[in-house]
Enzyme design. Structure first.
Site, PDB file in Angstrom:
ATOM      1  N   GLY A  49     -20.549  21.820  30.814  1.00 38.30           N
ATOM      2  CA  GLY A  49     -20.221  21.053  29.520  1.00 38.30           C
ATOM      3  C   GLY A  49     -19.240  20.216  29.709  1.00 38.30           C
ATOM      4  N   CYS A  95     -12.410  23.818  32.981  1.00 38.88           N
ATOM      5  CA  CYS A  95     -12.359  22.776  32.197  1.00 38.88           C
ATOM      6  C   CYS A  95     -12.330  21.752  33.106  1.00 38.88           C
ATOM      7  CB  CYS A  95     -11.305  22.616  31.076  1.00 38.88           C
ATOM      8  SG  CYS A  95     -11.244  21.211  30.168  1.00 38.88           S
ATOM      9  N   HIS A 137     -15.987  25.607  23.362  1.00 39.01           N
ATOM     10  CA  HIS A 137     -15.133  25.012  24.315  1.00 39.01           C
ATOM     11  C   HIS A 137     -15.166  23.489  24.128  1.00 39.01           C
ATOM     12  CE1 HIS A 137     -12.705  24.646  28.175  1.00 39.01           C
ATOM     13  NE2 HIS A 137     -13.282  23.225  27.842  1.00 39.01           N
TER      14      HIS A 137
HETATM   15 CO    CO Z   1     -13.097  21.409  28.599  1.00 37.90          CO
END
Ligand code: CO
Length: 181
Positions: A49, A95, A137
């Site tokens: 993502g 992330c 997220h």
């Molecule tokens: Co992130």
């Protein structure tokens, strides 16, 4: 496919990641190209993502693909999370703005989302499991909320050296960018 744009990742603690993103007002070719570039950047970095602020744009755009199959690619423009529900689950999140860092984050399993696709067509859908987790997220990024804010004190301590290194690199003007993992 070789002409796809790729963007440089914005890494923690760049202050851009802390700003609230602005709604997209114009749909069209430029936005579609930008979205393609976001997918290319996400795939190259082996992410699942990516939110626009992570490539330096303060826009409410996020892309994700929970499985890597082309049919599971999802673009959400100006997303709103209408409802979060289901059991709270724990998952080890990473992330792309925090290379090499993982932390357990608790989130509700399901969410209901209203958004637009890259052409401006409305979407309203329910998501669960991994896909719902990625959406929540990435949605955090649009609000300036980061993985480090969701970490338990224990995870913060465990990741302290890696977090300090990111801060150090940022200060020195040599971000650890596009380091794939
Ligand atoms: Co992130």
């Amino acid at each position: 496919m070789s002409e796809l744009l790729e963007y440089q990742l914005t890494l923690y603690p760049d202050p851009l990641l802390r700003k609230e993103a602005e709604p997209v007002e114009e749909f069209g070719e430029e936005l579609e190209r930008f979205v393609q570039g976001m997918f290319a950047t996400m795939e190259k970095s082996q992410g699942v993502g990516l939110a626009a602020p992570q490539v330096g744009r303060r826009l409410r755009v996020l892309v994700l693909n929970a499985t890597g199959k082309p049919e599971d690619a999802l673009v959400l423009v100006n997303p709103e999370i209408l409802e979060r529900s289901g059991p709270q689950t724990l998952f080890d999140e990473g992330c792309l703005s925090f290379p090499g860092i993982f932390a357990e984050v608790r989130r509700p399993d399901r969410c209901r989302v209203k958004a637009f696709d890259a052409r401006g067509l409305p979407i309203e859908a329910r998501y669960e499991g991994f896909q719902s987790r990625i959406i929540q997220h990435e949605f955090d990024h649009l609000e300036g909320v980061l993985l480090v804010d969701r970490m338990s004190p224990a995870d913060k301590l465990r990741n302290k050296a890696a977090l300090d290194e990111l801060v150090e690199r940022y200060r020195a003007g040599r971000p650890a960018s596009v380091r794939s993992r």
